[in-house]
Design a protein around this motif. Structure first.
Motif, PDB file in Angstrom:
ATOM      1  N   GLU A 139      80.436  10.792 -36.372  1.00 28.85           N
ATOM      2  CA  GLU A 139      81.028  11.839 -37.463  1.00 28.85           C
ATOM      3  C   GLU A 139      80.808  11.025 -38.955  1.00 28.85           C
ATOM      4  O   GLU A 139      81.227  11.920 -40.036  1.00 28.85           O
ATOM      5  CB  GLU A 139      82.493  12.168 -37.086  1.00 28.85           C
ATOM      6  N   ILE A 142      73.460   4.494 -40.319  1.00 26.16           N
ATOM      7  CA  ILE A 142      74.036   5.105 -41.289  1.00 26.16           C
ATOM      8  C   ILE A 142      74.410   4.319 -42.413  1.00 26.16           C
ATOM      9  O   ILE A 142      74.829   4.587 -43.476  1.00 26.16           O
ATOM     10  CB  ILE A 142      75.438   5.684 -40.657  1.00 26.16           C
ATOM     11  N   THR A 187      75.168   5.643 -32.692  1.00 24.72           N
ATOM     12  CA  THR A 187      74.870   6.692 -33.680  1.00 24.72           C
ATOM     13  C   THR A 187      73.235   6.994 -33.714  1.00 24.72           C
ATOM     14  O   THR A 187      72.419   6.018 -33.266  1.00 24.72           O
ATOM     15  CB  THR A 187      75.215   6.034 -35.302  1.00 24.72           C
ATOM     16  N   LYS A 199      79.548   9.450 -42.334  1.00 22.78           N
ATOM     17  CA  LYS A 199      78.506   9.795 -43.006  1.00 22.78           C
ATOM     18  C   LYS A 199      78.390   8.743 -44.220  1.00 22.78           C
ATOM     19  O   LYS A 199      79.458   8.034 -44.520  1.00 22.78           O
ATOM     20  CB  LYS A 199      78.529  11.209 -43.843  1.00 22.78           C
TER      21      LYS A 199
END
Length: 310
Positions: free
Chosen positions: A44, A88, A84, A46
């Motif tokens: 979730e 990220i 993930t 970012k």
């Protein structure tokens, strides 16, 4: 997010207590920050969430860069573990663009060292009193760092049994090899006459957390540097000074790496590559001076002069 942090910290369990605590603290803050935004899962999060987190950090750039290294290592692990779909944190270092703090790895100047030696005898205790035992103990601590290259934590926990005449067992490498460093005899004399915290250690009682005691010594040395009007320096500069001084005087990088107790020479190269380049430039200058008095070089240079003009 909590499970990912716990998985990563398990991998760090074999590291030193200080290294583990840094990772534990940073990722604890990371977890709290992301959960405060309502996130439960790593996928979730970012990239802007990460830059918001890092932008809120305070302190010296060097500390922030260190913490960013821990965070990006964690994010790479999450991608490799399929927590993930992608890394990220890719590009986070470039985006934050924190420059190194001025003077962090620079050796002390002669004037800076004299400033430190000048305030050492007048170092006050926690009540501001001068001439107290803490001044002699701090003096011995600083001299030891200056001539061994040990960091604050290693100096603080030095056992008395690791001092033999004027040689000191400074590190044990991962392969079990011992690193003994020779120091001036007067350094050992100051060390022996300074107040000791216990029968087994010079600067530690042996009880309580090493991390807590090392933090107190770091704060004490920070105070010393402030008294010497060197707020841009840190206690770790004593270690940097030791390394750079050796490199500039011709000590091979392999030997400097061993004296610093580095796990491999790559760590030393990463930290001090610029000083190796400076040494190379200096060596080239010496070569030029030698050639200037070489008859053959003079004749060959003179013979080529007309060609160069033509």
């Amino acid at each position: 997010i909590s499970e990912a942090v716990d998985h990563f910290l398990k991998l760090k369990a074999g590291k030193s207590r200080d290294t583990y605590r840094k990772s534990e603290r940073l990722l604890g803050n990371f977890r709290a920050f992301m959960q405060a935004r309502g996130y439960q899962f790593m996928n979730e999060i970012k990239f802007p969430d990460l830059t918001d987190l890092c932008s809120a950090w305070t302190g010296a750039n060097r500390s922030k860069v260190r913490d960013l290294g821990i965070l990006t290592s964690f994010l790479k692990y999450c991608n490799r573990a399929d927590f993930t779909p992608k890394n990220i944190g890719d590009g986070l270092f470039k985006t934050m663009n924190w420059p190194d703090d001025k003077g962090q790895r620079e050796p002390f100047t002669a004037a800076e060292l004299e400033a430190i030696w000048g305030v050492l005898p007048h170092f006050p205790d926690e009540y501001g009193r001068l001439g107290q035992p803490i001044a002699k103990q701090t003096e011995a601590f600083v001299y030891l760092m200056r001539y061994t290259g040990m960091d604050v934590s290693t100096t603080m926990s030095l056992p008395k049994g690791h001092v033999r005449d004027n040689t000191i067992l400074t590190y044990r490498l991962k392969n079990g090899a011992e690193v003994w460093t020779v120091v001036p005899e007067w350094v050992v004399e100051r060390l022996q006459v300074a107040p000791h915290d216990s029968e087994a250690y010079f600067f530690w009682s042996g009880a309580g957390s090493k991390h807590t005691r090392a933090s107190k010594w770091f704060a004490r040395l920070r105070k010393l540097l402030d008294l010497a009007k060197l707020p841009h320096r840190t206690p770790h500069n004593f270690r940097h000074h030791f390394a750079v001084e050796h490199l500039l005087r011709g000590t091979p990088i392999e030997d400097v790496s061993r004296l610093l107790g580095h796990a491999n020479i790559g760590v030393t190269m990463k930290s001090y590559a610029a000083w190796i380049k400076d040494r190379q430039i200096r060596l080239e200058g010496h070569q030029q001076k030698v050639w200037a008095s070489d008859p053959l070089h003079q004749r060959m240079t003179t013979a080529r002069a007309p060609e160069a003009v033509h």
